[in-house]
Design a protein around this motif. Sequence first.
Motif, PDB file in Angstrom:
ATOM      1  N   SER A 111       9.450   0.116  -4.622  1.00 17.14           N
ATOM      2  CA  SER A 111       8.267  -0.123  -3.799  1.00 17.14           C
ATOM      3  C   SER A 111       8.575   0.164  -2.345  1.00 17.14           C
ATOM      4  O   SER A 111       9.705  -0.012  -1.898  1.00 17.14           O
ATOM      5  N   PRO A 136       3.064  -0.203  -5.313  1.00 17.89           N
ATOM      6  CA  PRO A 136       2.971  -1.538  -4.723  1.00 17.89           C
ATOM      7  C   PRO A 136       3.685  -2.576  -5.594  1.00 17.89           C
ATOM      8  O   PRO A 136       3.696  -2.477  -6.824  1.00 17.89           O
ATOM      9  N   TYR A 184       2.174  -4.134  -8.645  1.00 11.97           N
ATOM     10  CA  TYR A 184       2.019  -3.288  -9.832  1.00 11.97           C
ATOM     11  C   TYR A 184       3.308  -3.162 -10.643  1.00 11.97           C
ATOM     12  O   TYR A 184       3.276  -2.678 -11.762  1.00 11.97           O
ATOM     13  N   ASP A 240      -3.277   7.905  -5.629  1.00 12.97           N
ATOM     14  CA  ASP A 240      -3.806   6.543  -5.585  1.00 12.97           C
ATOM     15  C   ASP A 240      -2.819   5.652  -4.840  1.00 12.97           C
ATOM     16  O   ASP A 240      -2.584   5.856  -3.670  1.00 12.97           O
ATOM     17  N   LYS A 241      -2.197   4.694  -5.504  1.00 11.62           N
ATOM     18  CA  LYS A 241      -1.257   3.786  -4.839  1.00 11.62           C
ATOM     19  C   LYS A 241       0.190   4.140  -5.166  1.00 11.62           C
ATOM     20  O   LYS A 241       1.094   3.334  -4.965  1.00 11.62           O
ATOM     21  N   LYS A 242       0.420   5.346  -5.649  1.00 10.78           N
ATOM     22  CA  LYS A 242       1.757   5.765  -6.072  1.00 10.78           C
ATOM     23  C   LYS A 242       2.248   6.918  -5.196  1.00 10.78           C
ATOM     24  O   LYS A 242       1.505   7.842  -4.907  1.00 10.78           O
TER      25      LYS A 242
END
Length: 103
Positions: A44, A92, A95, A76-78
């Motif tokens: 992360s 994150p 996740y 996205d969030k990756k």
Amino acid sequence: MEKTIIFYWRRPTPPLFIGGAEKCHNILAEELAKNGIRVIYVGSLEDPNFPTDALYNRYINDLKDNKNVSNLRFEDKKVSYLYKGIECIAIPQDYLLSNFKIL
């Protein structure tokens, strides 16, 4: 059959190191990759003790500036990229446990 080693933890992915444990993981991961083993490193870019956009942005800029980082992608969030033969994925911290399938 291809051998695969997965490093999966809450800290930053290579080459973004905070301390000795990350450096040891990196040395091991690099050596495994050099010897033909597929290495996936999941971590992360967040720090729950110091949650700021500035830190995240510094990590992203460090990745962009590192000559050993290639295929840097944002989905996205990756964040994913290759570093010295290591497949790195940063997601994150929320996740990490709930989305182990992200691999």
